[in-house]
Structure formats: structure tokens, C-alpha cells
Design a protein around this motif. Structure first.
Motif, PDB file in Angstrom:
ATOM      1  N   PRO A 236       0.867  -1.264  -0.099  1.00 51.42           N
ATOM      2  CA  PRO A 236       0.025   0.042   0.228  1.00 51.42           C
ATOM      3  C   PRO A 236       0.905   1.233   0.166  1.00 51.42           C
ATOM      4  O   PRO A 236       1.901   1.349   0.611  1.00 51.42           O
ATOM      5  CB  PRO A 236      -0.840  -0.250   1.383  1.00 51.42           C
ATOM      6  N   GLY A 261      -5.530   1.454  -2.658  1.00 48.31           N
ATOM      7  CA  GLY A 261      -4.324   1.235  -2.411  1.00 48.31           C
ATOM      8  C   GLY A 261      -3.204   2.175  -2.159  1.00 48.31           C
ATOM      9  O   GLY A 261      -1.960   1.856  -2.003  1.00 48.31           O
ATOM     10  N   TYR A 263      -1.877   3.945  -4.746  1.00 52.67           N
ATOM     11  CA  TYR A 263      -0.564   3.682  -5.417  1.00 52.67           C
ATOM     12  C   TYR A 263      -0.244   5.280  -6.123  1.00 52.67           C
ATOM     13  O   TYR A 263      -1.211   5.892  -6.699  1.00 52.67           O
ATOM     14  CB  TYR A 263      -0.938   2.593  -6.435  1.00 52.67           C
TER      15      TYR A 263
END
Length: 322
Positions: A236, A261, A263
Motif C-alpha cells: 500500500p 491502495g 498507489y
């Protein structure tokens, strides 16, 4: 002068050694007597017509040789006219060997600002192999990817110039590095450069296998285009740094897992003269092995050199020497 010339787009067979006129000197440019030229996958795309280079054409981005005006041993930065904005190249940016004659020749004309002295201790082949992959990887890992000591990095692929440079630079600054590869032998060679290990990407479950090895990655360096698989191995808050599409031209991502997540998806290319300066400073500060040279071919055998590069069996850079 002798040069490897393509008169049409196509396979390696379009590369033929010919006599061509010497480049003409002009203000702001330097003539370099090429001692070595390094192959890149970019050259294959040029040869196939991906950049619509004018024909007949001399490909080649990377090179090292002697500045005809000064007698100095120099490397060529193939990134021309990047501009002053470090976030992205300007409208005049181009890569040497795309629209202008490149380094597959005994002489090449280069903007004087794109020449730098060869670092001490490098052979001509090692010097020629450094600029494109060195600047590209430095920008990907540090300018864009923000890699720090202690972080974990996965490099997709283990045999090409980008991959070998990425392993060497990341390991030198104290990152923990893993790779994917088509062969155990290449993983073992990556270990010699500083990688902790790797997995075979022929196994469909390779993302889970490599994640189990490292417990999730801070950064994935993806030069092939496997975005969905790369995201599966990120921790994560991790960063996916993308710089190629050799395996896939499109990607389908699930949106909710992506934003939950946290990202980062970061695109990158070859960099600027500031990225080159950063690379050379890093090489001064850390013990980094020279670029891995796989094989050296005479300039007249450019076709064979391209066949070797596309075959995928090598580990490191393929070089032409006039």
C-alpha cells in the motif's frame, strides 16, 4: 565514412554497411569520431519504422568517442533539447538517431552541449553503453521514483541494459532489489550485481511468488507494460514506474483497488542533462560496477547485433565498434 544504413523499415536485414558522406561541421555542434556505439531496444523500434525516421537513415542513440575539435574522450547524451522543465521534456525534445543520423557510423554530429567527458576507468564499450540506460534508469528510480536506501524494488526482467543498470544503481544506494526473468541463470547474474533474488515470469503466479519473497514492494520498475501484475506486488502506497511497453501496449486496471491502495503510477522516459549530472554524481559517491557489456560486434555486423539483441538471450548491453 562507413555507416550502418537502413534504406527501408523492417527486420535486421535492412541494416547494411555503406560508404556515406561525412557529417558537415556547423556552429554549436561537434563531430565525434565514434569508438563504440551501444544498441538499445529503441533502435529496434526505429528500424521497424516506429518513429518514421527519414530514409535512408543511420540509427543509433548511444555512443562514445573522440571530439574532433578538442581531442577529448566523450560520451554522447542522446537526449537532445530537453528544455528547462525537469517535470517533462519540452516541445523540441528528440532522441539522437530518430530524425537525425545516429551513432552507427564512424562519425556522428552532436550538439556540443550533449557531450560529457568519459568517466575514468571505463572502456569505450562501457562508456558508450552508459548514457541512455544510465540517464533513463536514474530518472526512473530517483527523479521520478524517489527511491531511498532501505526501500524494496522489483525490476521486471533481468537481462537487458535497463534492468542490469537498475539493479546496480539501486543496490549501490542501499535498496533491496529483486528481479523477474525467463531463466534462473539470469537471476543468478542479477544476484552478482546486487539483487537479492528473483522469480521466473513464465509462472502465471509470479506476482504472488515474488511478493512472498519480499513482503510487498515500495517500487516496481516496469519496462514491459505489465501494469496489472505489477500492482499486485506493490505494498500500500507503493509506486509503479513505467518506461516501456515491450510486452503489452495496453493495460486494464481495476479502479477501486488502485485508489484504495494509494498507489502512484509514474510515467518516465530518458531524462535531461540534469539527470545525467545526477547519475554521474551518484557514480562518484557510490561503488557502482560499470555497465554490463554482453557482446561486441564490428559495425559491419549491425544486422547480426540486432538479431542477437532481439533474440533475448544476452545479459547486458550489445555494442558496435567501427
Amino acid at each position: 565514412m562507413k555507416a550502418s544504413v537502413m534504406e527501408s523499415y523492417g527486420g535486421p536485414e535492412v541494416l547494411r554497411c555503406q560508404d556515406v558522406p561525412d557529417p558537415r561541421p556547423r556552429s554549436g555542434w561537434s563531430l565525434v569520431a565514434v569508438k563504440a556505439a551501444a544498441l538499445n531496444w529503441h533502435d529496434v523500434l526505429v528500424r521497424r519504422g516506429g518513429y518514421r525516421s527519414p530514409l535512408p537513415h543511420i540509427p543509433g542513440a548511444d555512443g562514445a568517442g573522440v571530439d574532433r575539435a578538442t581531442g577529448e574522450a566523450v560520451m554522447v547524451l542522446p537526449s537532445l533539447w530537453w528544455g528547462r522543465d525537469d517535470s517533462a521534456p519540452g516541445p523540441d525534445w528528440e532522441i539522437l538517431g530518430d530524425s537525425r543520423p545516429g551513432t552507427y557510423a564512424e562519425l556522428v554530429a552532436v550538439p556540443t552541449e550533449c557531450l560529457v567527458p568519459v568517466p575514468s576507468g571505463l572502456t569505450w564499450a562501457q562508456a558508450a553503453a552508459l548514457p541512455l540506460v544510465g540517464v533513463t534508469v536514474y530518472r526512473a528510480l530517483f527523479t521520478r521514483g524517489r527511491l531511498r536506501a532501505g526501500e524494496s524494488l522489483l525490476v521486471l526482467g533481468a537481462g537487458g541494459g535497463v534492468a542490469t543498470m537498475a539493479v546496480s544503481l539501486a543496490a549501490a544506494v542501499g535498496a533491496r532489489v529483486w528481479v523477474t526473468s525467463s531463466s534462473k541463470a539470469k537471476i543468478d547474474k542479477a544476484r552478482e550485481l546486487g539483487a537479492g533474488g528473483g522469480v521466473l515470469y513464465g509462472d502465471p503466479g509470479w506476482p504472488e511468488a515474488v511478493r512472498e519473497l519480499a513482503g510487498g514492494f515500495d517500487i516496481v520498475l516496469d519496462s514491459v507494460g505489465l501494469w496489472a501484475e505489477s500492482l499486485r506486488v506493490l505494498r500500500p502506497g507503493g509506486r509503479l514506474v513505467v518506461l516501456g511497453a515491450s510486452a503489452a501496449e495496453t493495460a486494464e486496471l481495476r479502479i477501486r483497488p488502485y485508489y484504495f491502495g494509494q498507489y502512484d503510477l509514474l510515467g518516465t522516459t530518458m531524462g535531461s542533462e540534469r539527470d545525467l549530472a545526477g547519475l554521474l554524481a551518484l557514480l562518484e559517491r557510490h561503488r557502482v560496477p560499470p555497465v554490463v557489456v554482453d557482446r561486441v560486434f564490428p559495425l559491419a555486423e549491425a544486422r547480426t547485433a540486432h538479431e542477437h539483441l532481439e533474440g533475448g538471450s544476452g545479459f547486458g548491453k550489445t555494442i558496435l565498434e567501427p
